[in-house]
Design a protein around this motif. Structure first.
Motif, PDB file in Angstrom:
ATOM      1  N   ASN A  98      56.456  34.613  31.048  1.00 50.95           N
ATOM      2  CA  ASN A  98      55.768  35.844  30.664  1.00 50.95           C
ATOM      3  C   ASN A  98      54.545  36.011  31.553  1.00 50.95           C
ATOM      4  N   PRO A  99      54.247  37.242  32.022  1.00 51.38           N
ATOM      5  CA  PRO A  99      53.119  37.445  32.931  1.00 51.38           C
ATOM      6  C   PRO A  99      51.774  37.460  32.226  1.00 51.38           C
ATOM      7  N   ARG A 100      50.768  36.929  32.906  1.00 48.52           N
ATOM      8  CA  ARG A 100      49.377  36.979  32.456  1.00 48.52           C
ATOM      9  C   ARG A 100      48.536  37.482  33.627  1.00 48.52           C
ATOM     10  N   LEU A 101      48.013  38.681  33.527  1.00 49.17           N
ATOM     11  CA  LEU A 101      47.242  39.275  34.618  1.00 49.17           C
ATOM     12  C   LEU A 101      45.865  38.628  34.689  1.00 49.17           C
ATOM     13  N   ALA A 102      45.502  38.134  35.876  1.00 50.52           N
ATOM     14  CA  ALA A 102      44.208  37.471  36.088  1.00 50.52           C
ATOM     15  C   ALA A 102      43.241  38.396  36.823  1.00 50.52           C
ATOM     16  N   ASP A 103      41.994  37.973  36.911  1.00 49.36           N
ATOM     17  CA  ASP A 103      40.920  38.699  37.602  1.00 49.36           C
ATOM     18  C   ASP A 103      40.529  40.008  36.921  1.00 49.36           C
ATOM     19  N   CYS A 104      40.884  40.166  35.656  1.00 48.23           N
ATOM     20  CA  CYS A 104      40.522  41.389  34.937  1.00 48.23           C
ATOM     21  C   CYS A 104      39.021  41.415  34.662  1.00 48.23           C
ATOM     22  N   GLY A 105      38.403  42.561  34.871  1.00 50.67           N
ATOM     23  CA  GLY A 105      36.983  42.726  34.603  1.00 50.67           C
ATOM     24  C   GLY A 105      36.066  42.228  35.695  1.00 50.67           C
ATOM     25  N   LEU A 106      36.631  41.842  36.842  1.00 51.58           N
ATOM     26  CA  LEU A 106      35.816  41.306  37.938  1.00 51.58           C
ATOM     27  C   LEU A 106      35.643  42.310  39.077  1.00 51.58           C
ATOM     28  N   GLY A 107      36.025  43.563  38.848  1.00 51.62           N
ATOM     29  CA  GLY A 107      35.980  44.574  39.899  1.00 51.62           C
ATOM     30  C   GLY A 107      34.608  44.749  40.535  1.00 51.62           C
ATOM     31  N   VAL A 108      33.543  44.480  39.783  1.00 57.38           N
ATOM     32  CA  VAL A 108      32.192  44.652  40.307  1.00 57.38           C
ATOM     33  C   VAL A 108      31.919  43.713  41.482  1.00 57.38           C
ATOM     34  N   PHE A 109      32.667  42.617  41.566  1.00 64.81           N
ATOM     35  CA  PHE A 109      32.443  41.646  42.642  1.00 64.81           C
ATOM     36  C   PHE A 109      33.229  41.960  43.909  1.00 64.81           C
TER      37      PHE A 109
END
Length: 256
Positions: A98-109
């Protein structure tokens, strides 16, 4: 700390769960739950000759789970969250794939979107980070779907020049049934329902359109992929037309 606070509020079955963090001088770390099967990038592009390839059913379900994660970020979270780094190496796979999306909420960097995403994922409108929108996430997701369909990298300098950019090579062929059959990842050995493949390609074509306004919302993508999964499941139950090879045994088609 504002970023950590924001990430800690993201709760979805297809998003990597933040377990903790360290914020000491020289040691700023985010701690996530370990996903046993690594990343989608590793499965598609780094597997050796002894690795068992992802089946068509699993590929469609990975796409659907990832789409649901992005739909949550775009359309459920308030305010909306733009991922800005959507690629196969940030789609982690748990013990049952099952997929788990990573790096969520880090767009500011992500100060330089192009360099961060890597060649092949960056939407044509994103010449600078400030131009990145939710529709840009949709484009990058379409590229991931192309990886699932073809088994190819988004950009591959080892290919002939005309085939190096996956989007440029694949886009004109997505509505050509004969060409589409030639594009499918050879690792699948022809084991897929043709109708599901065609519908999957239709979703890709919408996501990778060059004009952002013509790309669908992620909720529309979720609905389309859910129909692909449903059609695949019906074929499995009925022992239906998987391909011209007519092989439909569960050992070769389905979860493993």
């Amino acid at each position: 700390m504002e970023v950590v606070s924001g990430i800690s509020k993201l709760h979805h079955s297809n998003i990597a769960e933040l377990l903790g963090y360290c914020s000491e001088s020289g040691y700023q770390l985010l701690v996530y739950e370990l996903q046993q099967n690594g990343s989608l990038h590793g499965f598609l592009h780094l597997s050796d000759d002894y690795s068992k390839p992802l089946t068509w059913d699993t590929r469609v379900r990975i796409a659907l789970g990832t789409a649901r994660a992005v739909e949550y970020l775009h359309e459920v979270c308030m305010p909306s969250v733009i991922h800005k780094n959507l690629k196969s190496s940030n789609i982690l796979l748990d013990a049952v794939l099952n997929p788990r999306l990573a790096d969520c909420g880090l767009g500011v960097f992500f100060e330089d979107t192009s360099d961060n995403l890597g060649p092949g994922y960056n939407p044509p409108e994103c010449t600078k980070p400030s131009a990145y929108t939710m529709k840009s996430d949709i484009y990058s997701f379409g590229v991931v779907m192309l990886e699932l369909l073809t088994g190819r990298k988004p950009f591959d300098s080892s290919k002939p020049r005309i085939e190096q950019s996956l989007v440029h090579w694949a886009a004109p062929q997505l509505h050509d049934i004969d060409a589409l059959a030639q594009m499918v990842d050879p690792a699948l050995r022809g084991l897929y329902p043709p109708k599901s493949l065609s519908r999957f390609a239709d979703v890709i074509a919408l996501c990778i359109q060059s004009e952002p306004e013509f790309r669908p919302a992620m909720s529309e993508v979720v609905q389309s992929l859910a129909r692909c999964v449903q059609h695949t499941s019906i074929n499995k139950r009925l022992g239906g037309d998987l391909s011209t090879s007519r092989r439909s045994d569960d050992s070769d088609y389905g979860y493993y």
